[in-house]
Design an enzyme around this catalytic site. Structure first.
Site, PDB file in Angstrom:
ATOM      1  N   GLY A  71       0.960  -1.359  -0.011  1.00 28.52           N
ATOM      2  CA  GLY A  71       0.024  -0.025   0.094  1.00 28.52           C
ATOM      3  C   GLY A  71       0.736   1.459  -0.139  1.00 28.52           C
ATOM      4  CG  HIS A  72       4.288   1.845  -2.872  1.00 36.05           C
ATOM      5  ND1 HIS A  72       3.574   0.792  -3.632  1.00 36.05           N
ATOM      6  CD2 HIS A  72       4.583   2.617  -3.640  1.00 36.05           C
ATOM      7  CE1 HIS A  72       3.578   1.175  -4.692  1.00 36.05           C
ATOM      8  NE2 HIS A  72       4.498   2.176  -4.807  1.00 36.05           N
ATOM      9  CG  LEU A 109      -0.167   0.211   9.717  1.00 40.51           C
ATOM     10  CD1 LEU A 109       0.680  -0.385   8.597  1.00 40.51           C
ATOM     11  CD2 LEU A 109      -0.032   1.704   9.832  1.00 40.51           C
ATOM     12  N   GLY A 110      -4.325  -1.137  11.416  1.00 39.45           N
ATOM     13  CA  GLY A 110      -6.027  -1.337  11.493  1.00 39.45           C
ATOM     14  C   GLY A 110      -6.440   0.054  11.555  1.00 39.45           C
ATOM     15  CB  SER A 111      -9.069   1.670  11.066  1.00 38.03           C
ATOM     16  OG  SER A 111     -10.361   2.516  11.630  1.00 38.03           O
ATOM     17  CB  SER A 112      -9.761   4.591  15.987  1.00 35.79           C
ATOM     18  OG  SER A 112     -10.331   5.257  14.871  1.00 35.79           O
ATOM     19  CE  LYS A 137      -7.714  -1.940   7.905  1.00 32.91           C
ATOM     20  NZ  LYS A 137      -6.279  -2.215   7.140  1.00 32.91           N
ATOM     21  CG  LEU A 181      -4.317   8.041  10.291  1.00 34.25           C
ATOM     22  CD1 LEU A 181      -3.695   6.603   9.331  1.00 34.25           C
ATOM     23  CD2 LEU A 181      -3.004   8.508  11.040  1.00 34.25           C
TER      24      LEU A 181
END
Length: 313
Positions: free
Chosen positions: A11-12, A106-109, A141, A167
């Site tokens: 995912g760059h 990397l997940g998410s809140s 996630k 973000l």
């Protein structure tokens, strides 16, 4: 990680992945492997297997995901759960099979329950019902976190999970319907200023509170944790500070120079009432953010201005 380490960023091209890419480059890492989605479909099990078999990365940052705001999450529910499950399952499994030294997921809140106590502590995972509008994405996630934990338990792999807060930053998504709240506001206020509109319509009531982290700060935290954290339990990454959406709109209006009226469309959903991260674990590990919201939004707006033709589609 040492400077010669072979590092794969999944995912760059996304906002998070590109920030990690910049952070690695800035620190002198040059053996970085990337593939665009057209070059490698991470949903394709065989393609991912072939990639790992041939490239043999030592470290992996798994930042690839299908992402979007409230409307996108609620509209494309099947796509969000299926594609994210496939991406993470393929990458995590192949990382194990090919002896990756360390992987960061990397997940998410949004993994936390809708009505969890605030601020959100890591141990609140799976203690209540999720916000319905983005439940499929959150479920995917959560599955990624549990995959990392399970491979750690069964095979002793060093796969860690981090949960960033909301973000924003360079290379954000500014689509008016599929973007997150902050970039959508930047674009709305900028265009309203350019077109001399008397008012800007914002979604919801403005009462929900949100926390925002500059993506380059997240990248810095990710590199820090790759070097300093080996626990299987997830780690929140955020600022530990939040503000109301109403306050955010006023800040964006100020930074973009819009002086008209702000009207609230209360027929639009608010989403979760509050999502503030408890970042005491992160702070105790020795990392704290350095970009405050006013400066970060100004940097994001400058990036938007410089790349308007690309972003404003």
């Amino acid at each position: 990680m040492i400077k010669e380490s072979k590092i794969y960023i999944a995912g760059h091209r996304g906002m998070v992945g590109s920030a990690i890419h910049r952070a690695l480059r800035d620190r002198g890492f040059e053996n970085i492997v990337t593939r665009s989605s057209s070059e490698l479909d991470l949903r394709n099990q065989q393609a991912v297997a072939d990639f790992f078999s041939s490239e043999k990365p030592e470290y992996v940052f798994l930042a690839a995901a299908k992402v979007g705001g409230i409307i996108a999450n609620n509209t494309y529910r099947a796509d969000f759960i299926y594609e994210n499950l496939m991406i993470e399952a393929n990458v995590i499994h192949q990382a194990h099979l090919n002896g990756v030294k360390k992987l960061m997921f990397l997940g998410s809140s949004c993994i936390y329950p809708k009505l969890a106590p605030q601020p959100l502590r890591e141990e609140y995972l799976l203690t209540g019902l999720l916000e319905d509008t983005n439940e499929p994405y959150a479920i995917a996630k959560i599955a990624g976190i549990k995959l990392c934990e399970a491979y750690h338990d069964q095979y002793g792999t060093n796969f860690i999970s981090v949960m960033p807060t909301n973000l924003y930053g360079y290379g954000d998504n500014y689509h008016l319907h599929n973007s997150h709240v902050l970039p959508a506001l930047i674009r709305k206020f900028h265009e309203a200023k350019e077109q001399n509109k008397p008012y800007v319509e914002a979604w919801g009531t403005g009462s929900p509170k949100r926390e925002f982290l500059f993506a380059d700060d997240l990248a810095d935290a990710c590199l820090y944790l790759m070097d300093h954290y080996n626990g299987k339990e997830l780690v929140n990454i955020g600022t530990g500070e939040d503000l109301s959406i109403k306050e955010l709109t006023q800040l964006v209006a100020q930074i973009t120079g819009y002086e008209g009226e702000i009207r609230w469309d209360t027929s639009k959903p608010d989403g979760t009432p509050r999502k503030l991260m408890d970042v005491s674990k992160l702070h105790n590990l020795g990392w704290k953010h350095t970009t405050d919201l006013t400066r970060g939004v100004a940097l994001a707006y400058q990036d938007f201005l410089q790349n308007q033709e690309e972003y404003a589609v």
